[in-house]
Design an enzyme around this catalytic site. Sequence first.
Site, short mmCIF file in Angstrom:
data_model
loop_
_atom_site.label_atom_id
_atom_site.label_comp_id
_atom_site.label_asym_id
_atom_site.label_seq_id
_atom_site.Cartn_x
_atom_site.Cartn_y
_atom_site.Cartn_z
N LYS A 11 0.86 -1.44 0.14
CA LYS A 11 -0.12 -0.08 0.19
C LYS A 11 1.28 1.19 0.12
CE LYS A 11 0.36 1.14 4.55
NZ LYS A 11 1.21 3.08 4.82
N ASP A 138 -2.86 -1.85 9.98
CA ASP A 138 -2.82 -1.30 8.63
C ASP A 138 -3.77 -2.27 7.72
OD1 ASP A 138 -1.56 0.78 8.72
OD2 ASP A 138 0.16 0.17 8.02
O1 C5P Z 1 -0.97 -0.85 14.85
P1 C5P Z 1 0.46 -1.85 14.23
O2 C5P Z 1 1.64 -2.06 15.50
O3 C5P Z 1 0.73 -1.66 13.37
O4 C5P Z 1 1.03 -0.21 14.59
C1 C5P Z 1 2.79 0.00 15.50
C2 C5P Z 1 3.20 0.88 16.03
O5 C5P Z 1 2.77 1.96 15.83
C3 C5P Z 1 2.13 1.11 17.48
O6 C5P Z 1 2.74 0.47 18.53
C4 C5P Z 1 1.72 2.71 17.70
O7 C5P Z 1 3.14 2.73 17.90
C5 C5P Z 1 2.78 3.57 16.20
N1 C5P Z 1 1.34 3.09 16.22
C6 C5P Z 1 -0.21 4.15 16.77
N2 C5P Z 1 -1.18 4.99 16.18
C7 C5P Z 1 -1.22 4.70 14.73
C8 C5P Z 1 -0.78 3.18 13.99
C9 C5P Z 1 0.04 3.20 14.67
O8 C5P Z 1 0.54 5.66 17.35
N3 C5P Z 1 -2.92 5.18 14.46
#
Ligand code: C5P
Length: 285
Positions: A11, A138
């Site tokens: 993406k 994502d």
């Molecule tokens: O959800 P995911 O594991 O991909 O997110 C990785 C990190 O990115 C999270 O632990 C957080 O620190 C940050 N994040 C965030 N807000 C989001 C997506 C991700 O703070 N909307």
Amino acid sequence: MTTLFEPAYAKVNLTLDVLGKRDDGYHDIKTVMQTISLRDDIEIDVGTGKPWVLTCDKEGVPCDETNLAWKAAKLYCEVTGVDLGGIEIRITKRIPSQAGLGGGSADAAAVLRALNEHCGAPLSIGALAELGGQIGSDIPFCVIGGTCMCEGRGERLRKLPNMPECIFVVCKPDFGVSTPELYKKIDSAAIPKRPDNNAMEGALLAGDLAKICENVYNVFDPLVTEEHLEMNYIKSIMNSYGAIAYQMTGSGSAIFAIMPDFEFAAVVCNMLRENYPNIFISMPV
Ligand code: C5P
């Protein structure tokens, strides 16, 4: 034993705005995401009668229960109660890691889609996306794909019209960016410019590629560029050879350019390939 095949598309974020930090540690964002033809391939043997196995043709990718694809398969089995009788997941990797291209999320989403179809679709596509959200922000978008306005943590999706035909060049510099670190950094940074998501939505509804390109913007881009000035070099080559828009995707470090046609895209690739072997020509899918 049955073998399932599923593409896992990368993406890009055509826009990305960070609205604020939430009590759960995540950030509320508003972003238009687009799947592109750059992809990993997922193959799953179902009913191996052996303990679970995950393999990847690229070094450095975790091949155990920490891989998002493994987590997705495990969660799918727990929630639906299906017993797959042992699986082997094979990942052919083309999407670079730590790039903002959603490579791991795409793999997990492909596993969810493949297993759900194999099991006779007990979960709706919406339920499947929601399940993905339990593993990564994502993944819901990667389950649905196409063009979407994504809000909340990234998991609240609204489908938009498909992007008009165009050519992307995606270039991943050598360095990677830590997503949590970048979110932390933006908490204390001034955000002088933000994307106009309404204008982007209008441009997509009108199928107006020039307007779409005008509205490409990611609030993380200046934060990464100020620490890695080579981002400016990559963008200057893209600009010199006809890019209509260029911008970092997600939390980086990959930069995408939207090119007027394939010939211009090929020239940009030729100019950058020597220093940046991780360079790809792609289309919206
Ligand atoms: O959800 P995911 O594991 O991909 O997110 C990785 C990190 O990115 C999270 O632990 C957080 O620190 C940050 N994040 C965030 N807000 C989001 C997506 C991700 O703070 N909307």
